[in-house]
Enzyme design. Structure first.
Site, PDB file in Angstrom:
ATOM      1  NE  ARG A   1      -1.025  -2.965   2.251  1.00  0.00           N
ATOM      2  CZ  ARG A   1      -0.365  -4.118   2.303  1.00  0.00           C
ATOM      3  NH1 ARG A   1      -0.243  -4.883   1.239  1.00  0.00           N
ATOM      4  NH2 ARG A   1       0.212  -4.521   3.414  1.00  0.00           N
TER       5      ARG A   1
ATOM      6  CE  LYS B   1       3.833  -4.375   6.560  1.00  0.00           C
ATOM      7  NZ  LYS B   1       2.590  -5.124   6.405  1.00  0.00           N
TER       8      LYS B   1
ATOM      9  CB  CYS C   1      -4.182  -3.058   6.383  1.00  0.00           C
ATOM     10  SG  CYS C   1      -2.906  -2.089   5.514  1.00  0.00           S
TER      11      CYS C   1
ATOM     12  CB  CYS D   1       1.049   0.804  11.165  1.00  0.00           C
ATOM     13  SG  CYS D   1       1.705  -0.684  10.364  1.00  0.00           S
TER      14      CYS D   1
ATOM     15  CB  THR E   1      -1.471   1.837   4.584  1.00  0.00           C
ATOM     16  OG1 THR E   1      -0.609   1.871   5.724  1.00  0.00           O
ATOM     17  CG2 THR E   1      -0.946   2.786   3.529  1.00  0.00           C
TER      18      THR E   1
ATOM     19  CB  THR F   1       2.743   2.898   6.624  1.00  0.00           C
ATOM     20  OG1 THR F   1       1.514   3.444   6.136  1.00  0.00           O
ATOM     21  CG2 THR F   1       2.523   1.500   7.165  1.00  0.00           C
TER      22      THR F   1
END
Lengths: 233, 233
Positions: free
Chosen positions: B49, B164, B83, B194, B85, B125
């Site tokens: 994203r 991640k 999520c 986030c 974003t 993010t």
């Protein structure tokens, strides 16, 4: 996209999450996009498996079949079912689908046999013990196993139900009582043959003594995905 | 059966699991069958994203829409997307479905406004920060907020990407660096905006300073299910 693992889940819901977490842990990945796609249908209202086996409560089979149909329609390409007791209905479930359907008892016993693990106790629901799912397979391969006696088995089941009711601390204490007794009579290895047990014992140190059925199932599924994704299967 | 929560997931896969765990924690239940049914479609190959927002990488919208169609067909009755974003595309996703679709930014900001939380930093993010998803809503409600400066934001993003990639320890150290700097200039509250951040900070003690967007989203979804299941909605 990589091959999709479908999870016939909800038995219980925390065990489904545990399996998903173990898929991540067993997948070599440096970013989101390298992970394995998963469709998890976690339907906790599937009737209790042990109750049906012990006292002829409602059969869980129809609801499990319904979840399997959802997974098929959604595009799952390999099925895992993180519930040992539910594998009493494995043959019927497997016969109803064309999708590869891994068997938690088989992969766990394969590990025990291939690593020549003996002197092993089966920790599982009273339903799983009653059906002999593990005993039959271990006997066939001449593995020296024990099952808890009736009083111990009652405590194991109480522990599993305590965990499912949210009483994590009591679940741990009950399970630890039985494990300590079994260690005193010389048992060295324990099959965590109910998918709640790795959660109950998550704070427990000596992991090498424990064979995690959920972990074995997931490793097999991740291996299957990697093989297929690499075009070698 | 209770109403089914559908999770448009995989962004990232651990955040999807975190949301599922928080559904269990927020549901009063004494056995499996009292838990809320969940269908989680965790497709981690949805394009990044932030990359799309910052540098016009492939749009994630088509794959998110495809997951939404799977959830609809599978019977999901309320959608959540763990999520932040990805909520840049929320309006397009919501417009494409008749199923209630909760908004993580909205529920999180509702909490901040209703509890009169001020002096709050947005940890998210670089994609989320760039889109102004949180800033616009907080400004509208006269909440006094800050965003990390460019160097700090670079570190926050590095932390998220480290998590991640599986480097949990480095993710924590990087995030902690920025939080410490922000505390030094008087910031008292932090939006974990986030869905990886609650995981990065899971070992962190002073939870009351942190507003967990995933947690707020899940509480709203569980509340929705309970209302509907009680027939009052």
């Amino acid at each position: 996209m990589k091959k999709i693992i479908g999870i016939l889940g909800g038995m219980g819901p925390a065990a489904t999450i545990d399996a998903m977490g173990k898929i991540i842990k067993n997948t070599p990945a440096t970013c989101d996009q390298e992970h394995i796609p998963v469709i998890a249908v976690s339907f906790p209202d599937i009737p209790d498996r042990t109750e049906n086996i012990l006292s002829e409560g409602e059969s869980p089979l129809n609801k499990m079949l319904a979840v399997l149909r959802i997974l098929e329609a959604a595009g799952a390409e390999c099925i895992i079912m993180p519930c040992n007791t539910a594998h009493y209905w494995y043959d019927e479930l497997k016969a109803s689908t064309k999708i590869p359907f891994l068997n938690i008892v088989e992969v766990t016993c394969n590990k025990i046999v291939s690593e020549v693990i003996n002197n092993v106790a089966i920790l599982a629901t009273t339903g799983t013990i009653k059906t002999g799912l593990y005993q039959e397979r271990l006997k066939k391969d001449n593995v020296n196993y024990v099952v808890p006696d009736d009083i111990q088995q009652g405590i194991v089941m109480e522990s599993i139900l305590a965990y499912k009711s949210g009483d994590v601390e009591r679940a741990y204490q009950l399970m630890e009582t039985v494990i300590t007794q079994l260690k005193h009579v010389g048992i060295e290895n324990f099959i965590m043959g109910c998918t709640e047990i790795p959660l109950i014992l998550s704070g427990c140190g000596d992991k090498e003594r424990y064979i995690d059925a959920t972990g074995e199932l997931v490793k097999k599924a991740v291996g299957w995905c990697c093989l297929v994704n690499n075009g070698t299967k």
